[in-house]
Design a protein around this motif. Structure first.
Motif, mmCIF file in Angstrom:
data_model
loop_
_atom_site.group_PDB
_atom_site.id
_atom_site.type_symbol
_atom_site.label_atom_id
_atom_site.label_comp_id
_atom_site.label_asym_id
_atom_site.label_seq_id
_atom_site.Cartn_x
_atom_site.Cartn_y
_atom_site.Cartn_z
ATOM 1 N N PRO A 1 1.145 7.567 32.936
ATOM 2 C CA PRO A 1 0.163 7.707 31.877
ATOM 3 C C PRO A 1 0.076 6.461 31.003
ATOM 4 O O PRO A 1 0.922 5.581 31.082
ATOM 5 N N PHE A 2 -0.954 6.419 30.168
ATOM 6 C CA PHE A 2 -1.018 5.466 29.062
ATOM 7 C C PHE A 2 -1.773 6.153 27.926
ATOM 8 O O PHE A 2 -2.508 7.121 28.170
ATOM 9 N N ALA A 3 -1.546 5.681 26.704
ATOM 10 C CA ALA A 3 -2.069 6.441 25.565
ATOM 11 C C ALA A 3 -2.392 5.553 24.379
ATOM 12 O O ALA A 3 -1.851 4.455 24.238
ATOM 13 N N VAL A 4 -3.264 6.065 23.518
ATOM 14 C CA VAL A 4 -3.555 5.463 22.208
ATOM 15 C C VAL A 4 -2.749 6.250 21.175
ATOM 16 O O VAL A 4 -2.769 7.487 21.205
ATOM 17 N N CYS A 5 -2.020 5.541 20.305
ATOM 18 C CA CYS A 5 -1.160 6.228 19.327
ATOM 19 C C CYS A 5 -1.502 5.780 17.913
ATOM 20 O O CYS A 5 -1.505 4.576 17.640
ATOM 21 N N ILE A 6 -1.748 6.732 17.043
ATOM 22 C CA ILE A 6 -2.069 6.418 15.645
ATOM 23 C C ILE A 6 -1.305 7.380 14.733
ATOM 24 O O ILE A 6 -1.409 8.601 14.900
ATOM 25 N N ALA A 7 -0.531 6.812 13.801
ATOM 26 C CA ALA A 7 0.165 7.636 12.804
ATOM 27 C C ALA A 7 -0.187 7.120 11.421
ATOM 28 O O ALA A 7 -0.530 5.945 11.256
ATOM 29 N N LEU A 8 -0.096 7.990 10.434
ATOM 30 C CA LEU A 8 -0.221 7.576 9.029
ATOM 31 C C LEU A 8 1.095 7.937 8.356
ATOM 32 O O LEU A 8 1.566 9.079 8.473
ATOM 33 N N ARG A 9 1.696 6.957 7.688
ATOM 34 C CA ARG A 9 2.976 7.212 7.037
ATOM 35 C C ARG A 9 2.990 6.659 5.615
ATOM 36 O O ARG A 9 2.127 5.853 5.246
ATOM 37 N N ASN A 10 3.967 7.108 4.828
ATOM 38 C CA ASN A 10 4.282 6.456 3.557
ATOM 39 C C ASN A 10 5.733 6.007 3.653
ATOM 40 O O ASN A 10 6.297 5.974 4.748
ATOM 41 N N LYS A 11 6.353 5.690 2.502
ATOM 42 C CA LYS A 11 7.717 5.133 2.587
ATOM 43 C C LYS A 11 8.727 6.120 3.156
ATOM 44 O O LYS A 11 9.702 5.727 3.785
ATOM 45 N N THR A 12 8.499 7.410 2.929
ATOM 46 C CA THR A 12 9.541 8.382 3.289
ATOM 47 C C THR A 12 9.170 9.350 4.398
ATOM 48 O O THR A 12 10.037 10.015 4.949
ATOM 49 N N GLU A 13 7.878 9.477 4.729
ATOM 50 C CA GLU A 13 7.540 10.472 5.754
ATOM 51 C C GLU A 13 6.277 10.111 6.530
ATOM 52 O O GLU A 13 5.466 9.293 6.101
ATOM 53 N N TYR B 1 6.705 5.283 18.852
ATOM 54 C CA TYR B 1 7.181 6.654 18.643
ATOM 55 C C TYR B 1 6.614 7.376 17.434
ATOM 56 O O TYR B 1 6.695 8.592 17.337
ATOM 57 N N MET B 2 6.024 6.636 16.446
ATOM 58 C CA MET B 2 5.728 7.249 15.140
ATOM 59 C C MET B 2 4.773 8.454 15.247
ATOM 60 O O MET B 2 5.040 9.513 14.678
ATOM 61 N N ALA B 3 3.666 8.288 15.958
ATOM 62 C CA ALA B 3 2.685 9.383 16.033
ATOM 63 C C ALA B 3 3.281 10.579 16.777
ATOM 64 O O ALA B 3 3.134 11.737 16.351
ATOM 65 N N ALA B 4 3.986 10.292 17.877
ATOM 66 C CA ALA B 4 4.549 11.389 18.681
ATOM 67 C C ALA B 4 5.664 12.109 17.930
ATOM 68 O O ALA B 4 5.867 13.313 18.123
ATOM 69 N N ALA B 5 6.376 11.390 17.055
ATOM 70 C CA ALA B 5 7.517 12.011 16.361
ATOM 71 C C ALA B 5 7.068 13.176 15.484
ATOM 72 O O ALA B 5 7.691 14.244 15.499
ATOM 73 N N ILE B 6 5.972 13.013 14.739
ATOM 74 C CA ILE B 6 5.547 14.140 13.888
ATOM 75 C C ILE B 6 4.985 15.272 14.750
ATOM 76 O O ILE B 6 5.129 16.453 14.422
ATOM 77 N N ILE B 7 4.385 14.909 15.886
ATOM 78 C CA ILE B 7 3.872 15.959 16.785
ATOM 79 C C ILE B 7 5.045 16.818 17.275
ATOM 80 O O ILE B 7 4.983 18.052 17.272
ATOM 81 N N LEU B 8 6.139 16.155 17.643
ATOM 82 C CA LEU B 8 7.313 16.899 18.112
ATOM 83 C C LEU B 8 7.932 17.726 16.975
ATOM 84 O O LEU B 8 8.297 18.891 17.168
ATOM 85 N N GLN B 9 8.049 17.134 15.783
ATOM 86 C CA GLN B 9 8.631 17.891 14.661
ATOM 87 C C GLN B 9 7.789 19.142 14.376
ATOM 88 O O GLN B 9 8.324 20.226 14.176
ATOM 89 N N GLU C 1 0.837 -1.196 0.000
ATOM 90 C CA GLU C 1 0.000 0.000 0.000
ATOM 91 C C GLU C 1 0.876 1.252 0.000
ATOM 92 O O GLU C 1 1.971 1.261 0.559
ATOM 93 N N GLN C 2 0.338 2.319 -0.602
ATOM 94 C CA GLN C 2 1.061 3.587 -0.655
ATOM 95 C C GLN C 2 1.159 4.207 0.740
ATOM 96 O O GLN C 2 2.149 4.857 1.094
ATOM 97 N N TYR C 3 0.095 4.040 1.537
ATOM 98 C CA TYR C 3 0.050 4.582 2.897
ATOM 99 C C TYR C 3 -0.236 3.467 3.872
ATOM 100 O O TYR C 3 -0.967 2.531 3.544
ATOM 101 N N TRP C 4 0.268 3.577 5.093
ATOM 102 C CA TRP C 4 -0.151 2.643 6.127
ATOM 103 C C TRP C 4 -0.204 3.310 7.490
ATOM 104 O O TRP C 4 0.537 4.247 7.784
ATOM 105 N N TRP C 5 -1.138 2.814 8.299
ATOM 106 C CA TRP C 5 -1.299 3.286 9.678
ATOM 107 C C TRP C 5 -0.302 2.561 10.567
ATOM 108 O O TRP C 5 -0.049 1.365 10.372
ATOM 109 N N VAL C 6 0.228 3.273 11.545
ATOM 110 C CA VAL C 6 1.107 2.672 12.545
ATOM 111 C C VAL C 6 0.427 2.902 13.897
ATOM 112 O O VAL C 6 0.196 4.050 14.298
ATOM 113 N N ILE C 7 0.086 1.788 14.577
ATOM 114 C CA ILE C 7 -0.836 1.886 15.721
ATOM 115 C C ILE C 7 -0.288 1.222 16.979
ATOM 116 O O ILE C 7 0.139 0.061 16.942
ATOM 117 N N ASP C 8 -0.302 1.954 18.067
ATOM 118 C CA ASP C 8 -0.135 1.339 19.388
ATOM 119 C C ASP C 8 -1.459 1.531 20.124
ATOM 120 O O ASP C 8 -1.827 2.650 20.482
#
Ligand code: LIP
Length: 264
Positions: A101-113, A216-224, A80-87
């Motif tokens: 704490p505890f959290a739900v994490c959802i990111a959407l990524r492609n091959k490069t970003e 880390y994926m969802a939090a990484a873009i939030i920090l950037q 797939e061109q895009y995929w979700w990364v989920i904790d």
């Protein structure tokens, strides 16, 4: 694309809130006999799995063509061109001990970003989110790192992963280096919330290795998007497929990388 990402991010926030509400309601009845051990000290329960089921079903309806990389492995991705990364539950050890704490994490990524990220910390009802080029937010309010903090004022997260055999020496050297040199050291049991703490200017840096992309994926873009810096342990900004992350307010990033060199 940006309008689409903004709308999509709001939809993902709703999905994360739904899963977070489930985590909170199940915690009232949670008991230790419901815990399984994946590896030494690495726990999972029906709660992680059911939270993942809720998230995957909702996201499939929103973006039918996207694949999945999930912590509990209930869904997959191929070409797939895009995929979700989920904790579905980051901070499982905290959760099973009745701790936060505890959290739900959802990111959407492609091959490069990474295109978008949502981290919902249910106990404080804090929804952190960002999409590429759109800034970072906590419950609709813009957030930003505190770049004024140099290392002697910096509050740092030095987290301890499950893999103690490979990480013990590194962790002890990092703590030994920063104890009394940085402003303070913390660990909180959730990689995602820790990185969001940096994004919100509460902490100034965070380091951990032997973690999953879902941690880390969802939090990484939030920090950037909040003005921070994210690299791997070598200082490379293409960290997306790795298991080692350095996250900072930008100002202290080189101090963190220099400290990692001392651990080799
Ligand atoms: C955990 C974390 C924790 C980290 C562990 C693990 P889980 O995720 O976020 O902070 O130290 O290595 O990855 O298992 O609770 O989703």
């Amino acid at each position: 694309m940006n309008n689409h990402l903004q709308t999509l991010t709001q939809q993902v926030c709703e999905v994360a809130r739904k899963a977070g509400a489930y985590l909170l309601s199940e915690r009232k009845n949670f008991s230790e006999d419901k815990i399984e051990q994946k590896h030494a000290h690495d726990y999972v329960s029906y709660v992680d799995k059911s939270s993942e089921d809720i998230i995957v079903a909702e996201l499939r309806a929103i973006l039918p063509d996207a694949g999945f990389l999930t912590e509990e492995g209930s869904a997959t991705h191929n070409d797939e061109q895009y995929w979700w990364v989920i904790d579905p539950l980051d901070g499982t050890t905290n959760y099973v001990h009745g701790f936060n704490p505890f959290a739900v994490c959802i990111a959407l990524r492609n091959k490069t970003e990474i295109l978008l990220g949502v981290v919902y910390e249910a106990t404080l009802d804090e929804c952190f989110y960002a999409y590429k080029g759109g800034g970072a937010y906590l419950n609709s309010q813009p957030i930003h790192v505190n770049s004024a903090h140099a290392i002697d004022q910096a509050l740092l997260g030095i987290e301890l992963p499950y893999d103690s055999s490979r990480y013990k020496d590194i962790a002890l050297k990092l703590i030994g280096h920063f104890f009394g040199y940085a402003g303070g050291i913390r660990m909180n049991g959730s990689a995602a919330v820790a990185i969001c703490n940096v994004a919100a200017g509460r902490w100034d840096g965070w380091i951990e290795r032997y973690i999953g992309q879902w941690d880390y994926m969802a939090a990484a873009i939030i920090l950037q998007e909040a003005g921070g810096k994210v690299t791997n342990f070598d200082g490379d900004e293409f960290f997306l497929n790795g298991d080692d992350i350095v996250a900072s307010n930008s100002t202290v990033h080189q101090d963190l990388l220099d400290a990692l060199k001392l651990t080799r």
